[in-house]
Motif scaffolding. Structure first.
Motif, PDB file in Angstrom:
ATOM      1  N   SER A  58       0.832  -1.202   0.000  1.00  0.00           N
ATOM      2  CA  SER A  58       0.000   0.000   0.000  1.00  0.00           C
ATOM      3  C   SER A  58       0.870   1.257   0.000  1.00  0.00           C
ATOM      4  O   SER A  58       0.632   2.191  -0.788  1.00  0.00           O
ATOM      5  CB  SER A  58      -0.917   0.007   1.225  1.00  0.00           C
ATOM      6  OG  SER A  58      -1.699   1.175   1.256  1.00  0.00           O
ATOM      7  N   ALA A  59       1.871   1.297   0.838  1.00  0.00           N
ATOM      8  CA  ALA A  59       2.761   2.463   0.918  1.00  0.00           C
ATOM      9  C   ALA A  59       3.500   2.682  -0.396  1.00  0.00           C
ATOM     10  O   ALA A  59       3.591   3.817  -0.879  1.00  0.00           O
ATOM     11  CB  ALA A  59       3.754   2.279   2.066  1.00  0.00           C
ATOM     12  N   ILE A  60       4.008   1.613  -0.985  1.00  0.00           N
ATOM     13  CA  ILE A  60       4.739   1.735  -2.252  1.00  0.00           C
ATOM     14  C   ILE A  60       3.819   2.267  -3.342  1.00  0.00           C
ATOM     15  O   ILE A  60       4.202   3.158  -4.108  1.00  0.00           O
ATOM     16  CB  ILE A  60       5.358   0.380  -2.665  1.00  0.00           C
ATOM     17  CG1 ILE A  60       6.516   0.034  -1.724  1.00  0.00           C
ATOM     18  CG2 ILE A  60       5.825   0.401  -4.120  1.00  0.00           C
ATOM     19  CD1 ILE A  60       6.991  -1.410  -1.835  1.00  0.00           C
ATOM     20  N   SER A  61       2.599   1.766  -3.404  1.00  0.00           N
ATOM     21  CA  SER A  61       1.686   2.231  -4.449  1.00  0.00           C
ATOM     22  C   SER A  61       1.349   3.703  -4.266  1.00  0.00           C
ATOM     23  O   SER A  61       1.248   4.455  -5.246  1.00  0.00           O
ATOM     24  CB  SER A  61       0.424   1.368  -4.511  1.00  0.00           C
ATOM     25  OG  SER A  61      -0.353   1.504  -3.347  1.00  0.00           O
ATOM     26  N   ILE A  62       1.199   4.161  -3.025  1.00  0.00           N
ATOM     27  CA  ILE A  62       0.940   5.583  -2.790  1.00  0.00           C
ATOM     28  C   ILE A  62       2.148   6.422  -3.188  1.00  0.00           C
ATOM     29  O   ILE A  62       2.006   7.469  -3.831  1.00  0.00           O
ATOM     30  CB  ILE A  62       0.542   5.837  -1.322  1.00  0.00           C
ATOM     31  CG1 ILE A  62      -0.854   5.262  -1.061  1.00  0.00           C
ATOM     32  CG2 ILE A  62       0.579   7.326  -0.994  1.00  0.00           C
ATOM     33  CD1 ILE A  62      -1.277   5.283   0.388  1.00  0.00           C
ATOM     34  N   VAL A 100      -2.657  -4.418  -4.996  1.00  0.00           N
ATOM     35  CA  VAL A 100      -3.044  -5.816  -5.214  1.00  0.00           C
ATOM     36  C   VAL A 100      -2.045  -6.506  -6.136  1.00  0.00           C
ATOM     37  O   VAL A 100      -1.672  -7.664  -5.893  1.00  0.00           O
ATOM     38  CB  VAL A 100      -4.491  -5.921  -5.736  1.00  0.00           C
ATOM     39  CG1 VAL A 100      -4.805  -7.334  -6.202  1.00  0.00           C
ATOM     40  CG2 VAL A 100      -5.481  -5.488  -4.651  1.00  0.00           C
ATOM     41  N   LEU A 101      -1.582  -5.807  -7.166  1.00  0.00           N
ATOM     42  CA  LEU A 101      -0.579  -6.390  -8.060  1.00  0.00           C
ATOM     43  C   LEU A 101       0.691  -6.754  -7.288  1.00  0.00           C
ATOM     44  O   LEU A 101       1.226  -7.862  -7.440  1.00  0.00           O
ATOM     45  CB  LEU A 101      -0.243  -5.424  -9.196  1.00  0.00           C
ATOM     46  CG  LEU A 101       0.845  -5.886 -10.160  1.00  0.00           C
ATOM     47  CD1 LEU A 101       0.402  -7.132 -10.912  1.00  0.00           C
ATOM     48  CD2 LEU A 101       1.202  -4.774 -11.133  1.00  0.00           C
ATOM     49  N   ILE A 102       1.160  -5.849  -6.445  1.00  0.00           N
ATOM     50  CA  ILE A 102       2.357  -6.129  -5.641  1.00  0.00           C
ATOM     51  C   ILE A 102       2.107  -7.329  -4.728  1.00  0.00           C
ATOM     52  O   ILE A 102       2.961  -8.213  -4.589  1.00  0.00           O
ATOM     53  CB  ILE A 102       2.778  -4.886  -4.829  1.00  0.00           C
ATOM     54  CG1 ILE A 102       3.278  -3.781  -5.756  1.00  0.00           C
ATOM     55  CG2 ILE A 102       3.852  -5.246  -3.793  1.00  0.00           C
ATOM     56  CD1 ILE A 102       3.476  -2.431  -5.077  1.00  0.00           C
ATOM     57  N   ARG A 103       0.942  -7.376  -4.109  1.00  0.00           N
ATOM     58  CA  ARG A 103       0.615  -8.502  -3.216  1.00  0.00           C
ATOM     59  C   ARG A 103       0.526  -9.811  -3.993  1.00  0.00           C
ATOM     60  O   ARG A 103       1.008 -10.849  -3.519  1.00  0.00           O
ATOM     61  CB  ARG A 103      -0.701  -8.224  -2.492  1.00  0.00           C
ATOM     62  CG  ARG A 103      -0.591  -7.084  -1.506  1.00  0.00           C
ATOM     63  CD  ARG A 103      -1.923  -6.748  -0.884  1.00  0.00           C
ATOM     64  NE  ARG A 103      -1.794  -5.594   0.007  1.00  0.00           N
ATOM     65  CZ  ARG A 103      -2.780  -5.095   0.707  1.00  0.00           C
ATOM     66  NH1 ARG A 103      -3.988  -5.628   0.643  1.00  0.00           N
ATOM     67  NH2 ARG A 103      -2.580  -4.052   1.492  1.00  0.00           N
TER      68      ARG A 103
END
Length: 145
Positions: A58-62, A100-103
């Protein structure tokens, strides 16, 4: 050159570094909180890595999206509230998609399976947090300017 002039010259980098540090610390606290709550009875139904994957993704996507938000605000800041509502929705869709992609990649790498859950319910869950984050980042941007 004074320290203030050096700061002014590189303030965008410093602000991004400050935000990255904040997200790292906040995500670590959130992940360890999830783990501690999960193991209160001594039995864990999740692997210790999972809360960290959830929080850091979440942090990376933000952090990926923040420069695009700044560009949008630079050109549309005086626009109507409706544009910001649409932008917050787009921000949330992109944030959730990247997260979600990262997860999915992290779970796939560990030969696991990530399940986001029911899309509408989970998106509403994420959007209510993302719209608050969007408003916070907009305020932060205004103060920065």
């Amino acid at each position: 050159m004074t320290w203030f002039e050096r700061f002014e010259q590189h303030k965008t980098r410093y602000i991004y570094l400050l935000l990255s540090t904040y997200f790292l610390i906040n995500s670590t606290i959130n992940a360890t909180s999830v783990w501690m709550e999960e193991t209160r009875d001594g039995v864990a139904n999740i692997h210790i890595v999972e809360p960290f994957v959830w929080e850091y993704s979440s942090a990376i996507s933000i952090l990926i999206l923040l420069p695009f938000l700044a560009m949008f605000w630079l050109t549309h800041i005086k626009s109507q509230l409706g544009k910001h509502l649409v932008a917050s929705l787009l921000f949330s869709i992109l944030h959730v998609s990247i997260m979600v992609l990262i997860r999915e990649i992290a779970y796939w790498t560990a030969q696991g399976n990530y399940d986001f859950g029911p899309i509408l319910r989970e998106f509403i869950y994420e959007y209510r947090k993302d719209v608050w984050g969007y408003a916070f980042f907009l305020l932060f941007y205004q103060l920065y300017q």
